[in-house]
Design a protein around this motif. Structure first.
Motif, PDB file in Angstrom:
ATOM      1  N   TRP A 225      -8.797   2.496  -4.593  1.00 43.89           N
ATOM      2  CA  TRP A 225      -8.192   1.174  -4.786  1.00 43.89           C
ATOM      3  C   TRP A 225      -7.944   0.507  -3.443  1.00 43.89           C
ATOM      4  O   TRP A 225      -7.880   1.161  -2.403  1.00 43.89           O
ATOM      5  N   ARG A 226      -7.824  -0.833  -3.485  1.00 43.85           N
ATOM      6  CA  ARG A 226      -7.373  -1.557  -2.303  1.00 43.85           C
ATOM      7  C   ARG A 226      -6.638  -2.821  -2.752  1.00 43.85           C
ATOM      8  O   ARG A 226      -6.721  -3.220  -3.917  1.00 43.85           O
TER       9      ARG A 226
ATOM     10  N   GLU B 208       0.843  -1.205   0.000  1.00 48.08           N
ATOM     11  CA  GLU B 208       0.000   0.000   0.000  1.00 48.08           C
ATOM     12  C   GLU B 208       0.881   1.259   0.000  1.00 48.08           C
ATOM     13  O   GLU B 208       0.599   2.226  -0.708  1.00 48.08           O
TER      14      GLU B 208
END
Ligand SMILES: *Cc1c(COP(=O)(O)O)cnc(C)c1O
Length: 308
Positions: free
Chosen positions: A237-238, A219
């Motif tokens: 987003w993830r 991340e």
């Protein structure tokens, strides 16, 4: 520029009965068909970097990779196509005296000069010799002393220009809206960063980490690439960290069986370390009710299967 075999890449539906029952559509964005030797996301990410290398007058590219790195092969072929020299620093000095595997042989055949580094030398050269994999004191200086002036591409090729190159993937998807999730595997995060940055508002991006222990780190990488390429962060987003299937390069029997069923049903050969993991994860998440009914998933086929 390195001529693409096919651009824009095709979009094909492959919703099966189980997904349809869950109210989910699945499409494949066939980036694996972009180029036979610089496939998928490697072509997308290298494009702007090669243009910058030529513009800045570089005559040599230098990059890093493991013994079977697709990135190394892609850089070797792309550099040769543009008349540039290339150097590949390979992790593992024990490989130096052994017969080359198919991947390193292909890189050398394309004209890449290989040098084999110990784990420690490799960490220093890639700039990750500091605490927790942060840049060490003298990575780049060591490289310039040994190899002279060259454009250094990071491991996996993910930098700001790579993210900008990958942002062309969603730009080719002209019908995206609020029900869309564009999905890709995550190795170093450059592809996901580009996809998220290129989405229209309302659409979202989902990355599936193929390596173990990347939570937080990946991340941070994607956010860093966003700041470097676009001067801001994105909230669309993830990354899923629950489907690495044992870690990078691990292909468990369930995953192999899933890939064979998928290939048989849809007639698309699946690269196992990234693409099959992504598709298995999406089927799993859909079955677990993670996507609302009406969601349309577009999975980016980021690369080609290994030659047999
Ligand atoms: C290199 C590679 C990836 C990793 O992409 P990142 O931008 O490093 O996250 C994904 N899929 C395939 C097929 C690859 O070869």
């Amino acid at each position: 520029m390195l001529e693409p075999a096919l651009l824009p890449t095709p979009l094909v539906d492959c919703t099966d009965e189980a997904l349809a029952r869950a109210g989910i559509e699945l499409r494949l964005k066939r980036d694996d068909l972009l180029h036979p030797a610089v496939p998928g996301n490697k072509w997308r990410k290298l494009g702007p970097n090669l243009a910058a290398a030529v513009e800045q007058g570089h005559t040599r590219l230098l990059t890093f990779g493991g013994a079977y790195s697709t990135h190394l092969r892609a850089v070797a072929v792309a550099a040769a196509a543009l008349g540039l020299e290339s150097v590949g620093l390979v992790r593992g000095d024990e490989l130096a005296g052994r017969p080359r595997n198919w991947s390193l042989r292909a890189a050398e055949a394309a004209g890449m000069e290989l040098a084999f580094l110990s784990r420690t030398e490799y960490r220093e050269a890639t700039g990750r010799s500091g605490a927790e994999g942060t840049p060490g004191p003298d990575g780049p200086a060591v490289l310039q002393r040994r190899w002279g002036p060259c454009l250094v591409l990071p491991e996996g090729g993910s930098n700001a220009l790579a993210a900008i190159g990958a942002a062309a993937i969603p730009a080719e998807l002209t019908d995206l809206g609020a029900r869309d999730v564009v999905c890709c595997p995550v190795g170093t995060g450059g592809t996901l960063a580009g996809i998220a940055a290129g989405l229209p508002s309302g659409a979202r991006a989902l990355g599936v980490a193929v390596l173990r222990g990347g939570a937080g780190y990946l991340e941070d990488e994607v956010a860093r690439l966003h700041r470097a390429a676009y001067g801001r962060e994105f909230g669309n987003w993830r990354i899923d960290h629950a489907h690495h299937g044992g870690g990078y390069g691990k292909v468990r029997p369930e995953l192999a069986a899933f890939a064979e069923r998928f290939e048989h049903r849809h007639g698309v050969a699946l690269e196992r370390r990234y693409v099959a993991k992504l598709l298995a994860a999406l089927h799993d998440l859909a079955a677990a009710g993670e996507f609302p009914r009406g969601t349309r998933l577009t999975a980016v086929v980021t690369g080609l299967p290994d030659p047999v």
